[in-house]
Design a protein around this motif. Structure first.
Motif, mmCIF file in Angstrom:
data_model
loop_
_atom_site.group_PDB
_atom_site.id
_atom_site.type_symbol
_atom_site.label_atom_id
_atom_site.label_comp_id
_atom_site.label_asym_id
_atom_site.label_seq_id
_atom_site.Cartn_x
_atom_site.Cartn_y
_atom_site.Cartn_z
ATOM 1 N N UNK A 105 0.827 -1.320 0.104
ATOM 2 C CA UNK A 105 -0.043 0.018 -0.150
ATOM 3 C C UNK A 105 0.912 1.170 -0.066
ATOM 4 N N UNK A 106 1.896 1.261 0.947
ATOM 5 C CA UNK A 106 2.646 2.531 0.943
ATOM 6 C C UNK A 106 3.771 2.672 -0.085
ATOM 7 N N UNK A 107 4.259 1.587 -0.773
ATOM 8 C CA UNK A 107 5.370 1.659 -1.755
ATOM 9 C C UNK A 107 5.103 1.510 -2.867
ATOM 10 N N UNK A 108 4.001 0.933 -3.178
ATOM 11 C CA UNK A 108 3.539 0.578 -4.597
ATOM 12 C C UNK A 108 2.328 1.283 -5.014
ATOM 13 N N UNK A 109 1.154 0.959 -4.454
ATOM 14 C CA UNK A 109 -0.147 1.745 -4.540
ATOM 15 C C UNK A 109 -0.021 3.207 -4.532
ATOM 16 N N UNK A 229 7.300 -0.568 6.156
ATOM 17 C CA UNK A 229 7.599 0.838 6.083
ATOM 18 C C UNK A 229 8.740 1.525 7.372
ATOM 19 N N UNK A 230 8.409 0.809 8.526
ATOM 20 C CA UNK A 230 9.239 1.303 9.788
ATOM 21 C C UNK A 230 10.873 0.637 9.272
ATOM 22 N N UNK A 231 10.915 -0.583 8.867
ATOM 23 C CA UNK A 231 12.222 -1.096 8.302
ATOM 24 C C UNK A 231 12.749 -0.293 7.399
ATOM 25 N N UNK A 249 10.978 -1.153 -3.131
ATOM 26 C CA UNK A 249 11.967 0.082 -3.046
ATOM 27 C C UNK A 249 12.439 0.720 -4.294
ATOM 28 N N UNK A 250 11.926 0.564 -5.269
ATOM 29 C CA UNK A 250 12.403 0.835 -6.501
ATOM 30 C C UNK A 250 12.663 2.343 -6.787
ATOM 31 N N UNK A 251 11.625 2.965 -6.173
ATOM 32 C CA UNK A 251 11.532 4.530 -6.000
ATOM 33 C C UNK A 251 12.631 4.910 -5.102
#
Length: 313
Positions: A105-109, A229-231, A249-251
Motif C-alpha cells: 500500500x505504502x510503496x507501490x500503490x 515501512x518502519x524497516x 524500494x524501486x523508487x
C-alpha cells in the motif's frame, strides 16, 4: 362517495399505523404528534367514506377496509423506498476496495493511485491495509494484492512482482562502513528485520546469507520492526542494513535515498499476487487492468545477475 384521486401524503402515515397497530406508536416512529396522525386517518376515512380503524379502549385495529388499504400502502411504501435507495446509489461515485499489506500500500500503490484517478476520475479507490500475513480472503474486497506463493492463491490470480531482494542502506551508512563490494562485511553490521511468523512466506536475512555461502546469526545490534515501512525508515535513518524488496524500494533506489550493497536473491514462484474478488464491478475490472499494466511497465533487474533459490529455509 367522491371518486377523486386520493392525496398520497397519507400513505406513509397510514402504513405506520397499520404496521405498528397504534396511533401513538406511529406518531413516535414518524416524529409527529399523535393528534397529527389521528387527523390524517380521519381525513382519509372522510375521503373514502368508510372507517379504516376499529377504535377501542386498548387501541386501534384495522377494519376490513383498512386492511385492504394497508396492504396497498405497505407495498407502495416499500417500492418507493427501494427506488429511492437505487436513485441515491446512482448519484454516488463508484468505490473499489483493495485489500493489501502496509508495504505494498505504502510503496507501490500510493505513489501510483493519483495516476489511476486521472484515468478514472469518477472512481474512488479505498485501500484497506493490514499487517496480517494470512492470504485468505472473505470475499468482502473487490481486489486483493497479497504476498505468497502460487499455491496460496486461486487459479485466476496473477503475479505482479516476483520476490527479489537486495541488502540496502542509506548512502551515508554505506560510505561509512565501506559497503558495496564484499557481502561478508554486511554480517558485521546491525541488520534490520521485518518481524514475521515462525514460518514466513518471504525471504529473511538467514536466506540471503545462506545463498551467499555465509553464516550469520542474531546479534544484539540488530533491530526488529513490525511493519515494512518502519524497516525502510530505519534504513534511511542510518540504523542498519535492511532487505529491500523489488516493487517496494524501486523508487528509493532510483532517487538515491537507498543504495543496494550486496547481490540480489530471487525466487520466481513467490511474490505479490493480484487476486480478483468473486463479483467484480466495471470499476473493479478497470482497476485490475490498470494495476496489471503498471506492473508490466516496470523493467525487472537482469535475472542473470541474481542467485536463485527454489525454496527458502
Amino acid at each position: 362517495m367522491s371518486e377523486r384521486p386520493l392525496d398520497l401524503g397519507w400513505m406513509r402515515v397510514f402504513e405506520a399505523v397499520g404496521r405498528l397497530g397504534s396511533l401513538t406508536a406511529a406518531a413516535r416512529a414518524l416524529g409527529l404528534s399523535q393528534p397529527a396522525v389521528s387527523y390524517v386517518v380521519r381525513e382519509l376515512e372522510t375521503q373514502l367514506g368508510t372507517p379504516l380503524l376499529l377504535r377501542g379502549h386498548r387501541g386501534s385495529t384495522l377494519s376490513p377496509a383498512g386492511e385492504v388499504l394497508h396492504r396497498a400502502s405497505a407495498a407502495a411504501v416499500a417500492e418507493i423506498d427501494g427506488a429511492a435507495r437505487a436513485v441515491r446509489r446512482l448519484s454516488r461515485r463508484p468505490v473499489v476496495r483493495l485489500f493489501t499489506d502496509y508495504g505494498f500500500a505504502s510503496f507501490w500503490m500510493m505513489p501510483r493511485v493519483a495516476a489511476f484517478r486521472q484515468v478514472r476520475p469518477e472512481t474512488d479507490v479505498h485501500i484497506i491495509a493490514s499487517t496480517s500475513a494470512d492470504p485468505g480472503l472473505d470475499g468482502a474486497e473487490d481486489v486483493a494484492v497479497l504476498f505468497g506463493a502460487r499455491r496460496d492463491f486461486p487459479p485466476e490470480s496473477v503475479q505482479l512482482v516476483e520476490e527479489r531482494i537486495w541488502p540496502v542502506c542509506s548512502p551515508a551508512f554505506a560510505a561509512r562502513h565501506g559497503l558495496g563490494g564484499d557481502p561478508a562485511r554486511i554480517g558485521n553490521l546491525p541488520l534490520l528485520h521485518l518481524e514475521s511468523t515462525p514460518h514466513p512466506r518471504w525471504f529473511g536475512w538467514s536466506d540471503w546469507f545462506a545463498a551467499m555461502g555465509l553464516a550469520r546469526g542474531p546479534a544484539a545490534s540488530d533491530l526488529s520492526l513490525n511493519t515494512y515501512g518502519l524497516v525502510v525508515q530505519a534504513a534511511m535513518a542510518d540504523q542498519g542494513v535492511a532487505l529491500g524488496w523489488a516493487g517496494l524500494i524501486d523508487g528509493a533506489l532510483a532517487d538515491g535515498t537507498l543504495v543496494a550493497v550486496g547481490p540480489p536473491l530471487a525466487r520466481g514462484e513467490t511474490g505479490y499476487w493480484l487476486v480478483p474478488g468473486p463479483s467484480l464491478s466495471d470499476p473493479a475490472r478497470d482497476l485490475i487492468d490498470w494495476i496489471l499494466r503498471e506492473a508490466q511497465a516496470v523493467s525487472p533487474p537482469d535475472p542473470a545477475l541474481t542467485p536463485t533459490r527454489e525454496k527458502a529455509s
